[in-house]
Scaffold this motif. Sequence first.
Motif, mmCIF file in Angstrom:
data_model
loop_
_atom_site.group_PDB
_atom_site.id
_atom_site.type_symbol
_atom_site.label_atom_id
_atom_site.label_comp_id
_atom_site.label_asym_id
_atom_site.label_seq_id
_atom_site.Cartn_x
_atom_site.Cartn_y
_atom_site.Cartn_z
ATOM 1 N N TYR A 1 0.701 -1.190 -0.140
ATOM 2 C CA TYR A 1 -0.087 -0.042 -0.011
ATOM 3 C C TYR A 1 0.824 1.218 -0.044
ATOM 4 O O TYR A 1 0.274 2.206 -0.181
ATOM 5 N N ASN B 1 -9.040 -1.480 0.441
ATOM 6 C CA ASN B 1 -9.318 -3.155 0.274
ATOM 7 C C ASN B 1 -10.795 -3.091 0.012
ATOM 8 O O ASN B 1 -11.284 -3.954 -0.809
ATOM 9 N N TYR C 1 -10.810 -3.135 -3.881
ATOM 10 C CA TYR C 1 -10.185 -4.360 -4.329
ATOM 11 C C TYR C 1 -11.408 -5.427 -4.371
ATOM 12 O O TYR C 1 -11.687 -6.232 -5.281
ATOM 13 N N PHE D 1 -12.874 -7.388 -7.038
ATOM 14 C CA PHE D 1 -12.729 -8.806 -7.034
ATOM 15 C C PHE D 1 -14.324 -9.560 -7.324
ATOM 16 O O PHE D 1 -14.480 -10.561 -8.096
ATOM 17 N N CYS E 1 -13.698 4.571 -7.076
ATOM 18 C CA CYS E 1 -12.316 4.495 -7.155
ATOM 19 C C CYS E 1 -11.665 5.918 -6.656
ATOM 20 O O CYS E 1 -11.013 6.019 -5.503
ATOM 21 N N PHE F 1 -0.218 -1.454 -4.792
ATOM 22 C CA PHE F 1 -1.564 -0.550 -4.979
ATOM 23 C C PHE F 1 -1.240 0.547 -6.283
ATOM 24 O O PHE F 1 -2.177 0.562 -7.048
#
Lengths: 245, 360
Positions: B86, B98, B101, B105, B134, B156
Amino acid sequence: MSSELMIEMKNVHKWFGELHVLNDINLEINKGEKIVICGPSGSGKSTLIRCINRLEEHQRGNIIVEGTELTNDSRSIERIRGEVGMVFQQFNLFPHLSILDNCSLAPIWVRKLPKAEAKEKAMEYLKRVQIDDQAHKYPAQLSGGQQQRAAIARALCMEPRIMLFDEPTSALDPEMIKEVLDVMVGLAQGGMTMIVVTHEMGFAKEVADSIIFMDEGQIVEAKNPKDFFDNPESERTKTFLSQIL
Amino acid sequence: MSAANKEIGPPVIELGVMGWLRKNLFSNLHNSLLTIFGLYLLYILIPPLVNWIFLDANFVGSTRDDCTNEGACWIFIQQNIKLIFYGLYPTEELWRINFVYLILFISGVYLLIPNLKHKGWVGAFLLIIFPIICVVMLSGGLGLEAVETRLWGGLFLTLVIAGVGIVLSLPIGVMLALGRRSKLPVVSLLCTIFIEIWRGVPLITVLFMASNMFPLFMPEGVNFDKLIRALIGVMFFSAAYLAEVVRGGLQAMPKGQYEASQAVGLTYWRMMALVILPQSLKMVIPAIIGSFIAIFKDTTLVLVIGLFDFLGIIQFVGTNPDWLGFSHEGYVFAAAVFWVFCYAMSWYSQRLEKKLDTGR
């Protein structure tokens, strides 16, 4: 037959570089007429019909399709392409789409039909050319004859008023020619206005209202089938007929 | 006759494990020697590697003094994992990364499972709404504390640069390719110049320009974020390469596809979107993914403008006096992580090719 003028070509000329591929073409085609164009290779017959839907651009003269003059204006081109269907020698189906999607693509995106309606209509035309059982396959899974019939169905799905055929059976194995010609005869009997570039003289005799013989970019002779085969005037026509019959 | 023919199978020599071995590994003297040499190479290379990475390695501990064995000291990675993954992102805000992510995912897995409904919506979400999420989540806003991009780093940062570069460069590349093939001379010329300029310059130069020279051309007081400047550089650089890849695909399309599309009345943009691009992009999938992989690895160059990407930060933590001398572990770890991402792209490209194959 009511003689409504569908296609008019006046003094049309076209050159590929220095080569004069269309030399002063004058042609009038009425509603429901079936015209067969034949001639040696390089005589300009394909170029002639490809000018009608602007796959080729003519450089002089006028082409008027259903009252719309073909110009550089994209609206005139779009309108005319909406009225004119075309079938190619190499089928040119879209290999990434199923047969059904090949047929419904343009109705959905050009005619703005709802998807379900477009597919229903596509199935109808596929049934008419007798490959509705192949609708969900991809073009590569079909025989040449089936692909060409699918290509005819694809053109018909736009409900054109005029159909152009550019040597539709030349790329086919002999045993598949008949199934395609049968579809075309059926279409002719239904009253479609058709211009067919072909060397299938049996087909010409059966359906053509008039046969045009072209050579070196010119229309050498245009007659009804009986006169064309029995009394050809020009020497070039006679030579050509002796070679292919 | 036919009954007799049924009795004849393939020669026994072709069947079974022995048959396979004989045919593929020991078909003649020459091949047999190569096989034996290959096995010998594996024998001298693999065991020491396995020993160093796994058997003799240290996995548990908290300082370098816990690394007692001959093998790798993975404690080095473990102790610095936050930095490596990170960067300097504030610890109490890590949940934001996270969370992003996690969304990525979940949507990714959803898209990979065959035959699920509404994939189009998930795709649209990823392309339109997800980027907004984001930006807000990562840089702050809407009540979230702002995190300056100079604190971004590690894996990251690599993912941000590569992700933005990849996602934005494909559409730009496609437009450039179409433009270069355009019949309008001005459009074609401009696209050609643009492509050739970007392709003619090394990425490292692009990054230097973005970082050091670009501000000189800006009016006083206007200050773009350095990361954004680097992103724009990477994006156009990648787009120029992709444009040429896509152009290759466009040129491979038979003329008949264009003519058939025009004959059924499709306009230029519909023809491209519905008929030409789906086929030509499919043809160049391997090359497109190749470009993506290249850009992913090239993101390591942002180190030269003072951004600490994944590899950069691993090198950086290696200079920490507490952990001097563990650069091998760092590089092996970096290589492994890069490989996982690159192989994932490669795997996906093969999957996509199979899925889209409709014969020709």
